[in-house]
Enzyme design. Structure first.
Site, PDB file in Angstrom:
ATOM      1  CD  GLU A  54      28.751 -65.133   3.496  1.00 14.67           C
ATOM      2  OE1 GLU A  54      28.867 -64.901   2.285  1.00 14.67           O
ATOM      3  OE2 GLU A  54      29.426 -65.999   4.086  1.00 14.67           O
ATOM      4  CB  VAL A  60      18.395 -42.780   4.464  1.00 12.19           C
ATOM      5  CG1 VAL A  60      17.547 -41.737   5.187  1.00 12.19           C
ATOM      6  CG2 VAL A  60      19.831 -42.710   4.951  1.00 12.19           C
ATOM      7  CE  LYS A  61      10.019 -46.071   7.163  1.00 12.56           C
ATOM      8  NZ  LYS A  61      10.411 -47.439   7.407  1.00 12.56           N
ATOM      9  NE  ARG A  72       2.071 -47.548   7.889  1.00 18.40           N
ATOM     10  CZ  ARG A  72       3.301 -47.984   8.191  1.00 18.40           C
ATOM     11  NH1 ARG A  72       3.504 -48.699   9.272  1.00 18.40           N
ATOM     12  NH2 ARG A  72       4.329 -47.680   7.419  1.00 18.40           N
ATOM     13  CE  LYS A 128       8.006 -59.096  13.842  1.00 16.86           C
ATOM     14  NZ  LYS A 128       7.554 -57.929  13.082  1.00 16.86           N
ATOM     15  CG  HIS A 136      14.962 -56.524  14.242  1.00 22.23           C
ATOM     16  ND1 HIS A 136      13.712 -56.138  13.839  1.00 22.23           N
ATOM     17  CD2 HIS A 136      15.410 -57.376  13.286  1.00 22.23           C
ATOM     18  CE1 HIS A 136      13.403 -56.741  12.695  1.00 22.23           C
ATOM     19  NE2 HIS A 136      14.419 -57.503  12.348  1.00 22.23           N
ATOM     20  CD  GLU A 155      14.635 -51.723  12.311  1.00 22.62           C
ATOM     21  OE1 GLU A 155      13.569 -51.588  12.913  1.00 22.62           O
ATOM     22  OE2 GLU A 155      14.713 -52.053  11.115  1.00 22.62           O
ATOM     23  CG  HIS A 171       9.408 -57.287   1.770  1.00 22.92           C
ATOM     24  ND1 HIS A 171       8.910 -56.551   2.808  1.00 22.92           N
ATOM     25  CD2 HIS A 171       9.616 -56.407   0.750  1.00 22.92           C
ATOM     26  CE1 HIS A 171       8.814 -55.288   2.437  1.00 22.92           C
ATOM     27  NE2 HIS A 171       9.239 -55.177   1.193  1.00 22.92           N
TER      28      HIS A 171
END
Ligand code: GTP
Ligand code: MG
Length: 219
Positions: A54, A60-61, A72, A128, A136, A155, A171
């Protein structure tokens, strides 16, 4: 900003180039994987007269969220360490029409000889606890630069439109409640995820029925 005297201009320039190259490698990796996905999409449409994809998103982070993750995870501020420990700096999300398309795409991607599959997490077979569903794949792909080849992690998330609908809204809710969603809402989110799974099964069934009817018409 006062720089330590040990850092001279050359060292600083070198560091700047290193950081820029670091970021570019991830963008190039996403360019490569996007091309791969596009080829699959077009070729699949030609051969099977059907498009299983679709839409596709890449990102990119951002430097900010990368730095948050580095903190973290208590990682040292070294590009090499970050490159090896953070596997979702480059992300691609493929939204499929039907649940069976997810595994088709996944197999076609995993079969490509330059892709090294690092980890597959099947949150469709094993959702989850909150109900999240998606497939993933963490992979490593080579990026060919002017004087070297670097292998970077990408990823990939593959899911249906319905799974994506749930994940996007979950989210938003998660962040709205500052990651502390009240219990009566988490149980309802889980119910909504079950509804999503039912809907995907129903659409898959309808699609199969339509295909059988079409085949019978042709014979
Ligand atoms: P991190 O990225 O460090 O959290 O690694 P991880 O080992 O937890 O990876 P995982 O494969 O579980 O999740 C990676 C990505 O999947 C996240 O960055 C999200 O984009 C997505 N994701 C995972 N779980 C959820 C969830 O419960 N809700 C939503 N909306 N997205 C999720
Ligand atoms: Mg996570």
């Amino acid at each position: 900003m006062k720089l330590p005297e040990t850092i001279n201009k050359e060292a600083l320039d070198e560091l700047r180039i290193k950081i820029t190259r670091f970021g570019m490698a991830y963008k190039f990796a996403l360019d490569e994987i996007s091309t791969k996905v596009n080829i699959l999409k077009e070729e699949f449409r030609l051969v099977h007269d059907y498009n299983p994809i679709e839409h596709v998103n890449t990102r990119v982070k951002s430097a900010e969220s990368l730095m948050n993750k580095v903190q973290r995870k208590n990682l040292p501020l070294s590009l090499e360490v970050i490159q090896e420990s953070i596997k979702d700096i480059a992300g691609i999300r493929i939204i499929c029409s039907f649940a069976s398309d997810i595994y088709r795409i996944s197999e076609m991607i995993q079969a490509q000889s330059d892709i090294e599959v690092i980890e597959v997490k099947d949150y469709i077979q094993n959702p989850k606890p909150n109900g999240y569903q998606s497939l993933h794949i963490v992979m490593k792909i080579p990026v060919f630069m002017s004087d070297r080849t670097v292998k970077v992690y990408v990823e990939m998330q593959i899911r249906t439109i319905a799974m994506d609908f749930w994940a996007s809204l979950e989210h938003k809710i998660y962040y709205k409640y500052d990651k502390q969603v009240p219990e009566h809402l988490t149980s309802q989110l889980k119910e909504a995820a079950n509804t999503v799974a039912d809907l995907d099964r129903k659409m898959e069934y309808l699609n199969n029925e339509i295909n059988i009817l079409k085949e019978n018409e042709q014979t």
